[in-house]
Design a protein around this motif. Structure first.
Motif, PDB file in Angstrom:
ATOM      1  N   MET A  95      23.622  -6.799  -6.290  1.00  0.00           N
ATOM      2  CA  MET A  95      23.277  -7.885  -5.376  1.00  0.00           C
ATOM      3  C   MET A  95      22.603  -8.984  -6.188  1.00  0.00           C
ATOM      4  N   THR A  96      22.712 -10.213  -5.683  1.00  0.00           N
ATOM      5  CA  THR A  96      22.010 -11.325  -6.310  1.00  0.00           C
ATOM      6  C   THR A  96      20.596 -11.391  -5.741  1.00  0.00           C
ATOM      7  N   ARG A  97      19.744 -12.119  -6.417  1.00  0.00           N
ATOM      8  CA  ARG A  97      18.378 -12.307  -5.929  1.00  0.00           C
ATOM      9  C   ARG A  97      18.401 -12.936  -4.534  1.00  0.00           C
ATOM     10  N   GLU A  98      19.296 -13.895  -4.322  1.00  0.00           N
ATOM     11  CA  GLU A  98      19.393 -14.568  -3.021  1.00  0.00           C
ATOM     12  C   GLU A  98      19.785 -13.583  -1.918  1.00  0.00           C
ATOM     13  N   GLN A  99      20.721 -12.694  -2.219  1.00  0.00           N
ATOM     14  CA  GLN A  99      21.125 -11.683  -1.238  1.00  0.00           C
ATOM     15  C   GLN A  99      19.957 -10.745  -0.918  1.00  0.00           C
ATOM     16  N   VAL A 100      19.236 -10.344  -1.939  1.00  0.00           N
ATOM     17  CA  VAL A 100      18.093  -9.447  -1.738  1.00  0.00           C
ATOM     18  C   VAL A 100      17.012 -10.144  -0.921  1.00  0.00           C
ATOM     19  N   VAL A 101      16.731 -11.393  -1.247  1.00  0.00           N
ATOM     20  CA  VAL A 101      15.712 -12.139  -0.496  1.00  0.00           C
ATOM     21  C   VAL A 101      16.113 -12.229   0.973  1.00  0.00           C
ATOM     22  N   SER A 102      17.390 -12.462   1.240  1.00  0.00           N
ATOM     23  CA  SER A 102      17.869 -12.534   2.620  1.00  0.00           C
ATOM     24  C   SER A 102      17.711 -11.191   3.334  1.00  0.00           C
ATOM     25  N   GLU A 103      18.120 -10.111   2.678  1.00  0.00           N
ATOM     26  CA  GLU A 103      18.013  -8.777   3.279  1.00  0.00           C
ATOM     27  C   GLU A 103      16.560  -8.320   3.396  1.00  0.00           C
ATOM     28  N   LYS A 104      15.742  -8.731   2.449  1.00  0.00           N
ATOM     29  CA  LYS A 104      14.347  -8.309   2.397  1.00  0.00           C
ATOM     30  C   LYS A 104      13.553  -8.809   3.607  1.00  0.00           C
ATOM     31  N   LYS A 105      14.056  -9.837   4.267  1.00  0.00           N
ATOM     32  CA  LYS A 105      13.373 -10.370   5.453  1.00  0.00           C
ATOM     33  C   LYS A 105      13.271  -9.322   6.561  1.00  0.00           C
ATOM     34  N   LYS A 106      14.132  -8.303   6.508  1.00  0.00           N
ATOM     35  CA  LYS A 106      14.135  -7.239   7.512  1.00  0.00           C
ATOM     36  C   LYS A 106      13.146  -6.125   7.186  1.00  0.00           C
ATOM     37  N   VAL A 107      12.605  -6.164   5.972  1.00  0.00           N
ATOM     38  CA  VAL A 107      11.710  -5.109   5.501  1.00  0.00           C
ATOM     39  C   VAL A 107      10.257  -5.517   5.724  1.00  0.00           C
ATOM     40  N   ARG A 108       9.482  -4.626   6.337  1.00  0.00           N
ATOM     41  CA  ARG A 108       8.061  -4.893   6.583  1.00  0.00           C
ATOM     42  C   ARG A 108       7.224  -3.932   5.747  1.00  0.00           C
ATOM     43  N   LEU A 109       6.428  -4.515   4.873  1.00  0.00           N
ATOM     44  CA  LEU A 109       5.576  -3.708   4.005  1.00  0.00           C
ATOM     45  C   LEU A 109       4.099  -3.907   4.299  1.00  0.00           C
ATOM     46  N   ASP A 110       3.781  -4.675   5.304  1.00  0.00           N
ATOM     47  CA  ASP A 110       2.395  -5.075   5.521  1.00  0.00           C
ATOM     48  C   ASP A 110       1.769  -4.528   6.797  1.00  0.00           C
ATOM     49  N   SER A 111       2.272  -3.427   7.282  1.00  0.00           N
ATOM     50  CA  SER A 111       1.719  -2.915   8.541  1.00  0.00           C
ATOM     51  C   SER A 111       1.633  -1.404   8.507  1.00  0.00           C
ATOM     52  N   PHE A 112       1.384  -0.821   9.640  1.00  0.00           N
ATOM     53  CA  PHE A 112       1.318   0.626   9.806  1.00  0.00           C
ATOM     54  C   PHE A 112       0.105   1.235   9.111  1.00  0.00           C
ATOM     55  N   ASN A 113      -1.051   0.610   9.315  1.00  0.00           N
ATOM     56  CA  ASN A 113      -2.279   1.158   8.757  1.00  0.00           C
ATOM     57  C   ASN A 113      -2.679   2.432   9.481  1.00  0.00           C
ATOM     58  N   VAL A 114      -3.616   3.139   8.890  1.00  0.00           N
ATOM     59  CA  VAL A 114      -4.036   4.440   9.386  1.00  0.00           C
ATOM     60  C   VAL A 114      -5.520   4.399   9.729  1.00  0.00           C
ATOM     61  N   ASP A 115      -5.876   4.940  10.873  1.00  0.00           N
ATOM     62  CA  ASP A 115      -7.287   5.066  11.243  1.00  0.00           C
ATOM     63  C   ASP A 115      -7.708   6.518  11.047  1.00  0.00           C
ATOM     64  N   ARG A 116      -8.287   6.786   9.896  1.00  0.00           N
ATOM     65  CA  ARG A 116      -8.699   8.152   9.570  1.00  0.00           C
ATOM     66  C   ARG A 116      -9.925   8.603  10.370  1.00  0.00           C
ATOM     67  N   ASN A 117     -10.498   7.687  11.138  1.00  0.00           N
ATOM     68  CA  ASN A 117     -11.638   8.032  11.994  1.00  0.00           C
ATOM     69  C   ASN A 117     -11.230   8.258  13.446  1.00  0.00           C
ATOM     70  N   ALA A 118      -9.939   8.202  13.703  1.00  0.00           N
ATOM     71  CA  ALA A 118      -9.450   8.389  15.076  1.00  0.00           C
ATOM     72  C   ALA A 118      -9.764   9.810  15.546  1.00  0.00           C
ATOM     73  N   PRO A 119     -10.104   9.957  16.823  1.00  0.00           N
ATOM     74  CA  PRO A 119     -10.352  11.300  17.345  1.00  0.00           C
ATOM     75  C   PRO A 119      -9.127  12.187  17.134  1.00  0.00           C
TER      76      PRO A 119
END
Length: 172
Positions: free
Chosen positions: A87-111
């Motif tokens: 893939m080209t960088r442009e293709q990866v950048v376009s596809e990468k928009k569907k990828v989320r790496l900045d969420s799904f944190n964990v609360d280790r203090n949750a009951p």
């Protein structure tokens, strides 16, 4: 990180195409396989004996864990595709928009967190560390002008509980 210019060397870009990336890729894919095996086997058995609150937490965290790992695996596969010339960088950048790496944190203090099986908590912790490493690499490769923000691994306890309730009961 150095400002981008004609004579700037991208250390992150070098890492992404090096043996370090191959090790990161292997680690990520191994964690995906290990997690799937655990959730389908020992984790399924262990979850049946959990108290109600911990059982709901286990279900919510299992979904977050698998989603987190699928997002990381998607990023790793895209990066491998660009490294291999598929893939080209442009293709990866376009596809990468569907990828989320900045969420799904964990609360280790949750009951109920401490009632969860230790092997499960270990998988969650390892997946968060992997997600953070990939997220930093992603920012350095694709958005070098952004200053990396330090993100806590824990949400506000009230937000975490509301999120768990929404997940458990299908709320919006």
């Amino acid at each position: 990180m150095l400002e981008s210019g004609a004579n700037t060397i991208s250390f992150a870009g070098h890492v992404a195409s090096s043996s370090q990336f191959k090790a990161l890729y292997a680690e990520g894919m191994a964690l995906v396989e290990e997690t799937a095996s655990y959730l389908d086997g020992a984790g399924r058995l262990a979850s049946k004996s959990l108290p109600r609150m911990s059982s709901v937490l286990y279900a919510a965290e299992s979904m977050r864990l698998t989603t987190r790992l699928m997002q990381v695996a998607s990023w790793l596969l895209l990066q491998r595709a660009i490294n291999n010339g598929e893939m080209t960088r442009e293709q990866v950048v376009s596809e990468k928009k569907k990828v989320r790496l900045d969420s799904f944190n964990v609360d280790r203090n949750a009951p109920g967190w401490s009632d969860l099986p230790e092997a499960f908590r270990d998988l969650v912790d390892r997946s968060v560390r992997l997600q953070n490493r990939v997220s930093i690499l992603d920012r350095e490769i694709y958005r070098p002008s952004e200053v990396p923000a330090i993100e806590a691994n824990n949400q506000n306890s009230v937000q975490a509980q509301l999120s768990l309730l929404k997940t458990a009961f299908g709320g919006q």
